[in-house]
Design an enzyme around this catalytic site. Structure first.
Site, PDB file in Angstrom:
ATOM      1  CB  CYS A   1      -8.406   6.898  -3.954  1.00 29.32           C
ATOM      2  SG  CYS A   1      -8.395   7.444  -5.686  1.00 29.32           S
TER       3      CYS A   1
ATOM      4  CB  CYS B   1      -6.273   2.245 -10.490  1.00 28.60           C
ATOM      5  SG  CYS B   1      -6.580   1.859  -8.751  1.00 28.60           S
TER       6      CYS B   1
END
Length: 300
Positions: free
Chosen positions: A230, A87
């Site tokens: 993101c 991530c």
């Protein structure tokens, strides 16, 4: 019941529950992660970051690959409890969490290697917050068709791994980007075996200013739904935009997401071209939550 101490943090609106488990004594079951991330019945987040020492976790130890400089493993889970490789926003928030908890140090000019399921990621301090070397990226040789609610026809998508799987779609107008309905997962054909995050991208006008490329992006993340940002998706979107723009396109990009702005930079390395992501990381609050004892739930 077990009391679990947590911290809430975010990077450009991509938010996380963070848990310190240095000795690996409290792995979290998928159902527990989903409960903690639930925005109505839990704390609420796009995902969960568990900090565990690499020598206390078999997977962390494997990801560190014998490097004793890699002390921490970022056990990242999506909001539904499923496992993800990495991530990009989370690694910055994870770093801020380690520093705030006194679990690691990152002096000016220094670097902090962190083990993830997508490999070891090296983080540095920058003016914008933190920058993370996401490693080598790859353009996948597959033609993917993407169907998104409120867009009249299916669109071609570019498949990029960095290190999470992404499918990036270019849109012709800002109205298309703003009007796309990402409340449901876009339909992909063919369907990737491990699923994929889907990024919708529209170029700024002009595309390049002062040698820096600029795009806007929205994203639907597998296991989490539409998020305000993101990190690996921003990297994939910038890589796709450079690919579409051709050989004269820059290697530095600014990606505007609903939650803010991220920096993306491509650079050569010994094992091929790498991509780095930079942006802010903020810790919002800490607290304690009660969970059933670990013995009552499966850890995987």
């Amino acid at each position: 019941m077990t009391e679990l101490r947590f911290t809430k943090g975010h990077g450009t609106g991509n938010d996380f529950v963070l848990v310190a488990d240095p000795d690996g004594r409290r792995p979290l079951a998928p159902s527990e992660v989903a409960r903690l991330c639930d925005r109505r019945f839990g704390i609420g987040a796009d995902g969960l970051l568990r900090a565990v020492r690499t020598d206390a976790d078999p997977e962390g130890q494997a990801r560190a690959d014998g490097d004793d400089q890699v002390v921490w493993f970022m056990d990242y889970r999506n909001a539904d409890g499923s496992v993800a490789e990495m991530c990009g926003n989370g690694i910055r928030v994870f770093t801020a969490f380690l520093l705030a908890e006194g679990l690691a140090e990152l002096p000016p000019g220094g670097s902090l290697p962190i083990a993830t399921r997508g490999g070891v990621v090296v983080v540095q301090r920058v003016a914008a917050g933190f920058a993370a070397d996401l490693g080598r990226w790859s353009l996948e040789p597959v033609e993917t068709t993407v169907r998104v609610r409120a867009l009249e026809v299916a669109r071609p998508g570019l498949s990029i791994t960095v290190p999470n799987p992404h499918v990036v779609v270019a849109l012709a107008t800002a109205a298309e980007l703003d009007g796309a309905d990402l409340s449901a997962a876009p339909e992909l054909d063919p369907v990737p075996a491990a699923g994929a995050n889907v990024e919708l991208v529209h170029p700024a006008d002009p595309l390049v200013a002062d040698g820096v490329g600029r795009i806007r992006m929205r994203v639907h993340e597998r296991g989490s739904g539409e998020t305000l940002s993101c990190g690996t998706g921003a990297a994939a979107a910038a890589l796709a935009a450079r690919f579409w723009a051709g050989p004269s396109a820059p290697s530095e990009w600014r990606v505007t997401v609903p939650g803010g702005e991220l920096g993306v930079r491509m650079f050569p390395a010994e094992d091929g071209e790498h991509v780095a992501l930079s942006g802010p990381a903020e810790l919002v609050y800490s607290g304690v939550v009660a969970l059933p004892d670990a013995s009552t739930a499966s850890t995987r």
